[in-house]
Design a protein around this motif. Structure first.
Motif, PDB file in Angstrom:
ATOM      1  N   MET A   7       0.824  -1.210   0.000  1.00 38.12           N
ATOM      2  CA  MET A   7       0.000   0.000   0.000  1.00 38.12           C
ATOM      3  C   MET A   7       0.857   1.260   0.000  1.00 38.12           C
ATOM      4  O   MET A   7       0.462   2.297  -0.518  1.00 38.12           O
ATOM      5  CB  MET A   7      -0.904   0.005   1.241  1.00 38.12           C
ATOM      6  N   LEU A   8       2.073   1.179   0.556  1.00 37.36           N
ATOM      7  CA  LEU A   8       2.896   2.363   0.757  1.00 37.36           C
ATOM      8  C   LEU A   8       4.055   2.508  -0.231  1.00 37.36           C
ATOM      9  O   LEU A   8       4.512   3.624  -0.483  1.00 37.36           O
ATOM     10  CB  LEU A   8       3.470   2.362   2.180  1.00 37.36           C
ATOM     11  N   ILE A  34       5.498  10.661   0.834  1.00 37.04           N
ATOM     12  CA  ILE A  34       5.119  10.644   2.249  1.00 37.04           C
ATOM     13  C   ILE A  34       3.753  11.294   2.465  1.00 37.04           C
ATOM     14  O   ILE A  34       2.911  10.742   3.181  1.00 37.04           O
ATOM     15  CB  ILE A  34       6.219  11.307   3.106  1.00 37.04           C
ATOM     16  N   PRO A  35       3.460  12.452   1.859  1.00 33.70           N
ATOM     17  CA  PRO A  35       2.128  13.037   2.047  1.00 33.70           C
ATOM     18  C   PRO A  35       0.997  12.131   1.570  1.00 33.70           C
ATOM     19  O   PRO A  35      -0.033  12.005   2.247  1.00 33.70           O
ATOM     20  CB  PRO A  35       2.191  14.331   1.231  1.00 33.70           C
ATOM     21  N   ALA A  36       1.171  11.504   0.405  1.00 31.92           N
ATOM     22  CA  ALA A  36       0.122  10.622  -0.115  1.00 31.92           C
ATOM     23  C   ALA A  36      -0.070   9.413   0.778  1.00 31.92           C
ATOM     24  O   ALA A  36      -1.207   9.011   1.078  1.00 31.92           O
ATOM     25  CB  ALA A  36       0.464  10.180  -1.533  1.00 31.92           C
ATOM     26  N   ALA A  37       1.043   8.825   1.224  1.00 27.40           N
ATOM     27  CA  ALA A  37       0.949   7.658   2.097  1.00 27.40           C
ATOM     28  C   ALA A  37       0.300   8.018   3.428  1.00 27.40           C
ATOM     29  O   ALA A  37      -0.573   7.300   3.932  1.00 27.40           O
ATOM     30  CB  ALA A  37       2.334   7.066   2.330  1.00 27.40           C
ATOM     31  N   SER A  76      10.803  10.586  -3.108  1.00 27.86           N
ATOM     32  CA  SER A  76      11.236  11.004  -1.776  1.00 27.86           C
ATOM     33  C   SER A  76      11.385  12.515  -1.716  1.00 27.86           C
ATOM     34  O   SER A  76      11.626  13.163  -2.737  1.00 27.86           O
ATOM     35  CB  SER A  76      12.593  10.368  -1.432  1.00 27.86           C
ATOM     36  N   PRO A  77      11.274  13.095  -0.531  1.00 30.99           N
ATOM     37  CA  PRO A  77      11.591  14.526  -0.387  1.00 30.99           C
ATOM     38  C   PRO A  77      13.085  14.733  -0.582  1.00 30.99           C
ATOM     39  O   PRO A  77      13.876  13.787  -0.512  1.00 30.99           O
ATOM     40  CB  PRO A  77      11.146  14.843   1.041  1.00 30.99           C
ATOM     41  N   ARG A  78      13.494  15.976  -0.827  1.00 34.12           N
ATOM     42  CA  ARG A  78      14.885  16.280  -1.139  1.00 34.12           C
ATOM     43  C   ARG A  78      15.850  15.773  -0.070  1.00 34.12           C
ATOM     44  O   ARG A  78      16.903  15.200  -0.389  1.00 34.12           O
ATOM     45  CB  ARG A  78      15.041  17.792  -1.315  1.00 34.12           C
ATOM     46  N   SER A  79      15.504  15.932   1.192  1.00 32.03           N
ATOM     47  CA  SER A  79      16.423  15.538   2.266  1.00 32.03           C
ATOM     48  C   SER A  79      16.716  14.045   2.227  1.00 32.03           C
ATOM     49  O   SER A  79      17.872  13.624   2.394  1.00 32.03           O
ATOM     50  CB  SER A  79      15.843  15.922   3.628  1.00 32.03           C
ATOM     51  N   LEU A  80      15.690  13.223   1.973  1.00 32.38           N
ATOM     52  CA  LEU A  80      15.892  11.774   1.946  1.00 32.38           C
ATOM     53  C   LEU A  80      16.593  11.327   0.670  1.00 32.38           C
ATOM     54  O   LEU A  80      17.441  10.429   0.705  1.00 32.38           O
ATOM     55  CB  LEU A  80      14.561  11.046   2.091  1.00 32.38           C
TER      56      LEU A  80
END
Length: 251
Positions: free
Chosen positions: A83-84, A89-92, A150-154
């Motif tokens: 599912m993830l 991250i926001p959508a999950a 992923s977001p920029r930091s990750l």
């Protein structure tokens, strides 16, 4: 070995000669020697996914997600992982607010999950087998980019941890609509200065595959989850497949 071709992304299977979509053969490949048709097409640029394809971050995500669920007295298994995987991250977390019965707490869940993942990734993420060789071989012949949900930091932390460097790097923060929308691949192709149909994507998840196909980018699938079939143009079991390096070196 049996080669199979699809007449449209994820649609019915057809047999016989490979169909042409975006100028390249659509090939489903399941170990053994790749069909000769796969060697005929030459992309002029490559866009790689990151998580689960180039960097083995999925175990890091799984550790973090398991902890997130455990804090709420819930188990985390293959169904929850499916599912993830591949999602932002926001959508999950938007879906997790429903699963956890925590309405209105999406931002808090995002921060909690991001913190958990960051801690594990910084100490545990490793390059996937074959990733360095494939990226180096592709970069020696055509322009390359990385495009991640992923977001920029990750994304930067994962690439840094794995020792991978890209001249063009796009993340979920760089587009309005992340994968599975086509925006990220369209942006990557624009940055590379090539038409989408002349580029090739490398993806490990259905989310990423849908994004590539929606953008009109032919896709090589390397599934990161066992028993998952990706209806990509070419599907390989691993980046270490000897056909892959030979094909790239022929560009």
């Amino acid at each position: 070995m049996v080669a199979r071709w699809f007449d449209a992304p994820g649609n019915r299977m057809v047999t016989g000669a490979p169909r042409e979509r975006w100028g390249c053969p659509q090939i489903w490949y399941d170990m053994g020697t790749a069909p000769e048709e796969a060697r005929y097409w030459r992309p002029v640029a490559v866009v790689f996914d990151c998580d689960g394809l180039l960097v083995d971050t999925e175990p890091c995500w799984t550790v973090a997600e398991t902890e997130l669920f455990a804090r709420r007295g819930l188990s985390f298994g293959p169904e929850q992982k499916a599912m993830l995987i591949g999602r932002t991250i926001p959508a999950a977390c938007a879906d997790l607010t429903v699963l956890f019965d925590e309405p209105g707490r999406a931002p808090a869940l995002e921060a909690e999950l991001l913190g958990l993942v960051s801690d594990v990734l910084a100490s545990s993420a490793q390059a996937m087998p074959g990733a360095h060789d494939v990226v180096a071989a592709a970069a020696a012949r055509v322009p390359v980019a990385v495009a991640s949900n992923s977001p920029r930091s990750l994304l930067d932390a994962a690439l840094r941890r794995a020792g991978l460097v890209f001249p063009v790097s796009l993340c979920a923060d760089d587009v309005i609509h992340a994968k599975p929308a086509p925006d990220m691949y369209l942006a990557a192709c624009a940055r590379l200065g090539v038409p989408a149909r002349r580029c090739v994507a490398f993806e490990d998840s259905m989310t990423g595959l849908r994004s590539a196909l929606a953008a009109g980018v032919p896709c090589v699938g390397v599934p990161s989850l066992p028993h998952v079939e990706l209806p990509a143009d070419l599907v390989l079991a691993s980046l270490r497949d000897p056909f892959l390096i030979d094909w790239i070196r022929s560009w």
